[in-house]
Motif scaffolding. Structure first.
Motif, PDB file in Angstrom:
ATOM      1  N   GLN A 226      -7.776 -16.921  -3.689  1.00  0.00           N
ATOM      2  CA  GLN A 226      -7.983 -15.474  -3.632  1.00  0.00           C
ATOM      3  C   GLN A 226      -8.838 -15.199  -2.395  1.00  0.00           C
ATOM      4  O   GLN A 226     -10.060 -15.257  -2.428  1.00  0.00           O
ATOM      5  N   HIS A 227      -8.179 -14.934  -1.281  1.00  0.00           N
ATOM      6  CA  HIS A 227      -8.916 -14.735  -0.034  1.00  0.00           C
ATOM      7  C   HIS A 227      -8.541 -13.425   0.647  1.00  0.00           C
ATOM      8  O   HIS A 227      -8.503 -13.338   1.876  1.00  0.00           O
ATOM      9  N   LYS A 228      -8.284 -12.405  -0.183  1.00  0.00           N
ATOM     10  CA  LYS A 228      -8.100 -11.073   0.391  1.00  0.00           C
ATOM     11  C   LYS A 228      -9.393 -10.661   1.096  1.00  0.00           C
ATOM     12  O   LYS A 228     -10.495 -10.898   0.582  1.00  0.00           O
ATOM     13  N   GLN A 229      -9.259 -10.000   2.221  1.00  0.00           N
ATOM     14  CA  GLN A 229     -10.440  -9.594   2.976  1.00  0.00           C
ATOM     15  C   GLN A 229     -11.280  -8.584   2.191  1.00  0.00           C
ATOM     16  O   GLN A 229     -10.752  -7.753   1.453  1.00  0.00           O
ATOM     17  N   PHE A 230     -12.589  -8.688   2.366  1.00  0.00           N
ATOM     18  CA  PHE A 230     -13.520  -7.734   1.757  1.00  0.00           C
ATOM     19  C   PHE A 230     -13.653  -6.547   2.702  1.00  0.00           C
ATOM     20  O   PHE A 230     -14.146  -6.675   3.826  1.00  0.00           O
ATOM     21  N   LEU A 231     -13.194  -5.381   2.237  1.00  0.00           N
ATOM     22  CA  LEU A 231     -13.262  -4.165   3.042  1.00  0.00           C
ATOM     23  C   LEU A 231     -14.272  -3.165   2.501  1.00  0.00           C
ATOM     24  O   LEU A 231     -14.399  -2.072   3.049  1.00  0.00           O
ATOM     25  N   GLY A 232     -14.938  -3.525   1.410  1.00  0.00           N
ATOM     26  CA  GLY A 232     -15.986  -2.657   0.899  1.00  0.00           C
ATOM     27  C   GLY A 232     -15.800  -2.214  -0.527  1.00  0.00           C
ATOM     28  O   GLY A 232     -16.785  -1.957  -1.229  1.00  0.00           O
ATOM     29  N   SER A 233     -14.554  -2.087  -0.994  1.00  0.00           N
ATOM     30  CA  SER A 233     -14.320  -1.604  -2.359  1.00  0.00           C
ATOM     31  C   SER A 233     -14.033  -2.745  -3.321  1.00  0.00           C
ATOM     32  O   SER A 233     -14.681  -2.887  -4.350  1.00  0.00           O
ATOM     33  N   GLY A 234     -13.025  -3.568  -2.995  1.00  0.00           N
ATOM     34  CA  GLY A 234     -12.721  -4.715  -3.851  1.00  0.00           C
ATOM     35  C   GLY A 234     -13.889  -5.674  -3.835  1.00  0.00           C
ATOM     36  O   GLY A 234     -14.258  -6.191  -2.766  1.00  0.00           O
ATOM     37  N   MET A 484      -2.791  12.494  -4.316  1.00  0.00           N
ATOM     38  CA  MET A 484      -4.124  11.924  -4.147  1.00  0.00           C
ATOM     39  C   MET A 484      -4.482  10.995  -5.294  1.00  0.00           C
ATOM     40  O   MET A 484      -5.652  10.718  -5.533  1.00  0.00           O
ATOM     41  N   GLN A 485      -3.471  10.520  -6.011  1.00  0.00           N
ATOM     42  CA  GLN A 485      -3.688   9.594  -7.114  1.00  0.00           C
ATOM     43  C   GLN A 485      -2.788   8.373  -6.955  1.00  0.00           C
ATOM     44  O   GLN A 485      -1.713   8.456  -6.365  1.00  0.00           O
ATOM     45  N   VAL A 486      -3.248   7.264  -7.483  1.00  0.00           N
ATOM     46  CA  VAL A 486      -2.433   6.053  -7.595  1.00  0.00           C
ATOM     47  C   VAL A 486      -2.597   5.520  -9.009  1.00  0.00           C
ATOM     48  O   VAL A 486      -3.573   5.843  -9.688  1.00  0.00           O
ATOM     49  N   PRO A 487      -1.669   4.697  -9.489  1.00  0.00           N
ATOM     50  CA  PRO A 487      -1.846   4.116 -10.827  1.00  0.00           C
ATOM     51  C   PRO A 487      -3.095   3.238 -10.893  1.00  0.00           C
ATOM     52  O   PRO A 487      -3.564   2.713  -9.875  1.00  0.00           O
ATOM     53  N   ILE A 488      -3.615   3.066 -12.090  1.00  0.00           N
ATOM     54  CA  ILE A 488      -4.748   2.150 -12.286  1.00  0.00           C
ATOM     55  C   ILE A 488      -4.401   0.765 -11.780  1.00  0.00           C
ATOM     56  O   ILE A 488      -5.233   0.080 -11.169  1.00  0.00           O
ATOM     57  N   MET A 489      -3.158   0.351 -11.976  1.00  0.00           N
ATOM     58  CA  MET A 489      -2.716  -0.988 -11.547  1.00  0.00           C
ATOM     59  C   MET A 489      -2.440  -0.995 -10.044  1.00  0.00           C
ATOM     60  O   MET A 489      -1.322  -1.269  -9.584  1.00  0.00           O
ATOM     61  N   THR A 490      -3.469  -0.685  -9.275  1.00  0.00           N
ATOM     62  CA  THR A 490      -3.401  -0.682  -7.814  1.00  0.00           C
ATOM     63  C   THR A 490      -4.513  -1.580  -7.296  1.00  0.00           C
ATOM     64  O   THR A 490      -5.619  -1.590  -7.843  1.00  0.00           O
ATOM     65  N   ASN A 491      -4.248  -2.314  -6.214  1.00  0.00           N
ATOM     66  CA  ASN A 491      -5.271  -3.187  -5.646  1.00  0.00           C
ATOM     67  C   ASN A 491      -6.536  -2.412  -5.319  1.00  0.00           C
ATOM     68  O   ASN A 491      -6.489  -1.269  -4.864  1.00  0.00           O
ATOM     69  N   SER A 492      -7.666  -3.062  -5.509  1.00  0.00           N
ATOM     70  CA  SER A 492      -8.961  -2.403  -5.395  1.00  0.00           C
ATOM     71  C   SER A 492      -9.170  -1.713  -4.053  1.00  0.00           C
ATOM     72  O   SER A 492      -9.770  -0.640  -3.983  1.00  0.00           O
ATOM     73  N   GLU A 493      -8.709  -2.307  -2.968  1.00  0.00           N
ATOM     74  CA  GLU A 493      -8.940  -1.733  -1.649  1.00  0.00           C
ATOM     75  C   GLU A 493      -8.018  -0.550  -1.350  1.00  0.00           C
ATOM     76  O   GLU A 493      -8.198   0.135  -0.351  1.00  0.00           O
ATOM     77  N   SER A 494      -7.023  -0.304  -2.190  1.00  0.00           N
ATOM     78  CA  SER A 494      -6.064   0.780  -1.956  1.00  0.00           C
ATOM     79  C   SER A 494      -6.211   1.921  -2.951  1.00  0.00           C
ATOM     80  O   SER A 494      -5.411   2.853  -2.940  1.00  0.00           O
ATOM     81  N   VAL A 495      -7.221   1.858  -3.799  1.00  0.00           N
ATOM     82  CA  VAL A 495      -7.406   2.880  -4.822  1.00  0.00           C
ATOM     83  C   VAL A 495      -7.889   4.185  -4.187  1.00  0.00           C
ATOM     84  O   VAL A 495      -8.767   4.179  -3.327  1.00  0.00           O
ATOM     85  N   LEU A 496      -7.310   5.293  -4.594  1.00  0.00           N
ATOM     86  CA  LEU A 496      -7.788   6.618  -4.220  1.00  0.00           C
ATOM     87  C   LEU A 496      -8.657   7.165  -5.351  1.00  0.00           C
ATOM     88  O   LEU A 496      -8.428   6.855  -6.508  1.00  0.00           O
ATOM     89  N   GLN A 497      -9.638   7.985  -5.002  1.00  0.00           N
ATOM     90  CA  GLN A 497     -10.559   8.558  -5.997  1.00  0.00           C
ATOM     91  C   GLN A 497     -11.106   7.437  -6.881  1.00  0.00           C
ATOM     92  O   GLN A 497     -10.842   7.372  -8.083  1.00  0.00           O
TER      93      GLN A 497
END
Length: 779
Positions: A226-234, A484-497
């Motif tokens: 699990q080496h997704k880059q850390f962008l601040g949210s995930g 301006m919404q995405v499903p809960i099942m969205t990657n942490s770095e791509s979540v809106l609101q």
């Protein structure tokens, strides 16, 4: 009204295959199972949601030495990592997280940060955009094997790959070391999950240190590395291990950290050691370092250093805090027959609020979370006050909120403090123990934790002002702009609101599951089973979904699909109501009822005026014009009518006669799903005599038609009003269509003073008391 003696037969058939035809495309059904969305079960993760019989996870043990430089706000460290490969795979390299690299001037996080300019902008915003570049990030000085030989490594933004000198086979371990240093960020100026705060009044610093050392990434059966880059949210995915950490700080600093202090006799005075022992047996917070002690330390900076040694077993991370400003209090908490030390560290600026509420909030959190998940397994739980608004690590959390300079505070500040401590201490359970992948699924730690936080808040105080958890709190978000919404099942770095999506919506979903869909008994059992199954392991979403169904016996695929995989919302309307009663065929009753209806019928305007304006009709003036029909009463019961009724009754069974004479009311109620989410129907019927009845209809009522259905309700008393979701259980976003007959929904406009008082209620009360005292003394 209609005769229902034969009509009832068709009501019974309406929910069968005829209604199924209304669902034109079964692939679009809200009740389609999640088999295609969830991964195939295997020997590592079973179909029940439990770990499989060949489940495995990696391990990383650390021995770290770190020194804090209080003059230039930096740390220098050296760590030795022993990494154990429990997987069935051969590894040729390992990955580590370098989270501090997010502060590098040219980091991916900075490069991908968006923004906009306005014609009117605050000076603070402009200052932030023009700030000097902070020399942040890890400065790696060396990476070596256990023999001191340099290892090849590659840094890719916030991740570092270390190439192994030879294959790391299953069940083998590899030991290597890393030397580094990094500058500590000014948390108030630069943000982040850790940093320092400077107090200009006394010239001291308070440090909250997290993500401060290179940490092993997770290698698992789902993602590999699990080496997704850390962008601040995930946030973080980390393996478990044992830690020994030696922290060298100025001699007068107090250090709180993950784990247990190993050398108290070397870093604490005899008085502090005595207080510490007393606090370990106390049922209320006792000070180990008092406010007077901390104030004295602020004024005279000691020379030299001390090294605090902490050890922790089976944790996934390590954090610490250090300052000469710290007040330190503690109390004992009994959890599952074990003693846990609840503690708080805070500067005098946090009192009196922190001294009264912080450690008590820690203790309360441990009790409530242990009841709903597993018994808290660690020996300590800590709340630290400083610049970070709220962040969690094993056994230790950073929490914001402090009173005004005069010691007063608003209710918002008080409950904000209690809430953030419950939330951050609660993170010990999600994800520090039930170790989900935060880099991928924020909701699995924030959402689940916010839900149990809500339960803990409600056990703290009646009518606690919880900001999340109640269905009514999420409706504005759910009915908002879908772009301006995405499903809960969205990657942490791509979540809106982020707050609504990752915290509020999943917490609300779980509350609705507990209160409305499953019931508390089934939900609590299944939720606790999930916690027990995955404590000290790495669960994935499918493991949670499957366990909740497996342990409760409730098919929830429709719920997960709607709430977690779509942006649909709840808006169910009562479209129409048809009222039927049974035609008894008794001419005496039927004709009397018709006569009563005729008498009740209002006269038209013309009829009312004619009574006044027409003095005499022609027939009234000439009675001889009357004939048979002028005296004929069509509602009078004849002998022929009675004979016909007796013949009808003789052909009925005793049960049919009972139904015929029951006086029951039948209501066909039409419901329409406008928001897309299928949900249970909670219907309140108000009767003619003022009494009420609640009927709960499971969500499966929508299984044949997801968009519109009819439901028949049979009552002994006439219904005057139907109301849907009367207790706001389903997050229905439009309440005006929940009534039949419709109700006027009031809107409100606010009248307020243009200039609101900036004083909190405590200050206003104090000032009023002082003014009154001054007025009396002047007499």
């Amino acid at each position: 009204m209609k005769n229902l003696l034969t009509g009832l037969v068709f009501i019974g058939l309406a929910a069968g295959p005829f209604a199924a035809m209304a669902q034109s495309n079964t692939d679009q059904s809200k009740f389609k199972q999640l088999q295609q969305e969830l991964p195939t079960p295997n020997t590592y993760r079973s179909a029940s949601g439990a770990p499989g019989h060949q489940y495995w996870q990696q391990r990383a043990d650390y021995n770290i030495k770190v020194a804090l430089n209080d003059e230039n706000q930096s740390i220098t460290g050296s760590e030795t990592i022993t990494y154990t490969n429990n997987s069935p795979d051969v590894l040729t390299y390992v990955w580590l997280q370098l989270d501090q690299n997010i502060f590098e001037p040219n980091s991916m996080a900075n490069a991908t940060r968006t923004g906009n300019l306005n014609e009117k902008m605050s000076l603070q915003a402009v200052e932030y955009m023009t700030r000097e570049k902070f020399d942040g990030g890890f400065k790696i000085k060396a990476v070596k094997d256990r023999n001191g030989k340099a290892l090849k490594y590659t840094i890719n933004n916030t991740m570092m790959r270390v190439d192994l000198p030879s294959d790391l086979k299953p069940k083998q371990s590899f030991t290597f070391s890393i030397d580094w240093y990094n500058n500590i960020n000014d948390q108030k100026a630069l943000g982040g999950r850790s940093g320092y705060e400077f107090f200009p009044g006394d010239g001291n610093y308070l440090y909250e240190m997290a993500q401060w050392f290179p940490r092993m990434a997770v290698y698992d059966d789902v993602n590999g590395w699990q080496h997704k880059q850390f962008l601040g949210s995930g946030e973080f995915a980390l393996p478990f291990g044992d830690y020994k950490v030696s922290i060298t700080v100025p001699a007068d600093h107090i250090v709180g950290a993950t784990g247990e202090l190993q050398n108290a006799s070397q870093v604490l005075t005899s008085t502090q050691q005595k207080r510490w022992a007393d606090a370990a047996k106390a049922d209320k917070p006792l000070a180990i370092v008092t406010q007077d002690d901390a104030t004295k330390a602020e004024k005279s900076k000691a020379k030299g250093t001390k090294t605090w040694v902490y050890a922790a077993k089976d944790v996934r991370d390590f954090a610490w805090a250090s300052s000469r400003k710290f007040i330190w209090d503690a109390m004992n908490v009994k959890v599952g027959g074990k003693n846990v030390l609840a503690m708080s560290y805070y500067p005098k600026e946090a009192n009196p609020l922190w001294g009264q509420y912080s450690t008590e909030s820690v203790a309360h959190t441990l009790k409530v979370y242990s009841k709903h998940t597993i018994d808290y397994p660690y020996p300590v739980a800590i709340s630290v006050h400083g610049p970070v608004g709220g962040m969690e690590y094993p056994m230790l959390s950073f929490n914001g909120y402090r009173p005004e300079a005069d010691g007063t505070y608003s209710d918002r500040t008080k409950y904000g403090l209690i809430t953030v401590i419950i939330h951050e201490v609660g993170h010990n359970f999600f994800p520090m123990i039930i170790n989900s992948d935060e880099r991928q699924w924020t909701w699995m730690d924030e959402g689940l934790n916010t839900f149990v936080q809500y339960l803990a808040e409600q056990e703290w105080e009646r009518n606690y002002p919880s900001g999340r958890g109640e269905p009514s709190k999420i409706t504005d978000y759910m009915k908002g702009d879908k772009s301006m919404q995405v499903p809960i099942m969205t990657n942490s770095e791509s979540v809106l609101q982020f707050g609504n999506n990752a915290y509020g919506k999943p917490a609300t979903a779980l509350n609705i599951l507990r209160e409305t869909v499953m019931g508390r008994e089934l939900f609590d059992y299944a939720f606790k089973e999930y916690a027990n199954r995955w404590a000290f392991k790495h669960p994935m979403p499918a493991d949670f979904f499957r366990t909740m169904e497996d342990a409760s016996g409730v098919d929830l695929d429709w719920f997960w699909r709607g709430w977690f995989y779509t942006t649909d919302h709840t808006d169910i309307a009562i479209e129409n109501v048809k009222w039927y009663t049974i035609d008894s065929q008794n001419p005496e009753f039927v004709n009397a009822q018709k006569r009563a209806e005729q008498n009740k019928a209002p006269k038209t305007l013309s009829e009312q005026r004619n009574l006044k304006d027409i003095q005499k009709t022609r027939v009234e003036l000439r009675p001889e014009l009357n004939d048979f029909y002028n005296s004929y009463d069509e509602l009078a019961v004849s002998a022929a009518d009675q004979q016909k009724y007796q013949s009808f009754m003789s052909g009925l069974s005793p049960k049919q006669k009972e139904i015929l004479n029951s006086g029951l009311n039948f209501y066909e109620v039409g419901f329409r799903n406008l928001g897309g989410l299928v949900m249970p129907l909670i219907v309140k019927m108000t009767f003619e005599d003022g009494t009420e009845e609640i009927v709960n209809v499971p969500a499966e009522v929508w299984r044949y038609n997801n968009e519109e259905i009819t439901k028949v309700f049979v009552t002994e008393k006439p219904v005057v009003n139907f109301e849907l979701d009367p207790y706001l259980q389903t997050a229905d976003t439009e309440l005006s269509n929940n009534y039949f007959p419709r109700k006027m929904a009031p809107s409100r406009f606010e009248i307020f003073q243009q200039e609101r008082s900036r004083q909190n209620p405590m200050q206003r009360q104090r000032n009023a008391t002082q003014n009154n005292s001054n007025s009396n003394s002047g007499r």
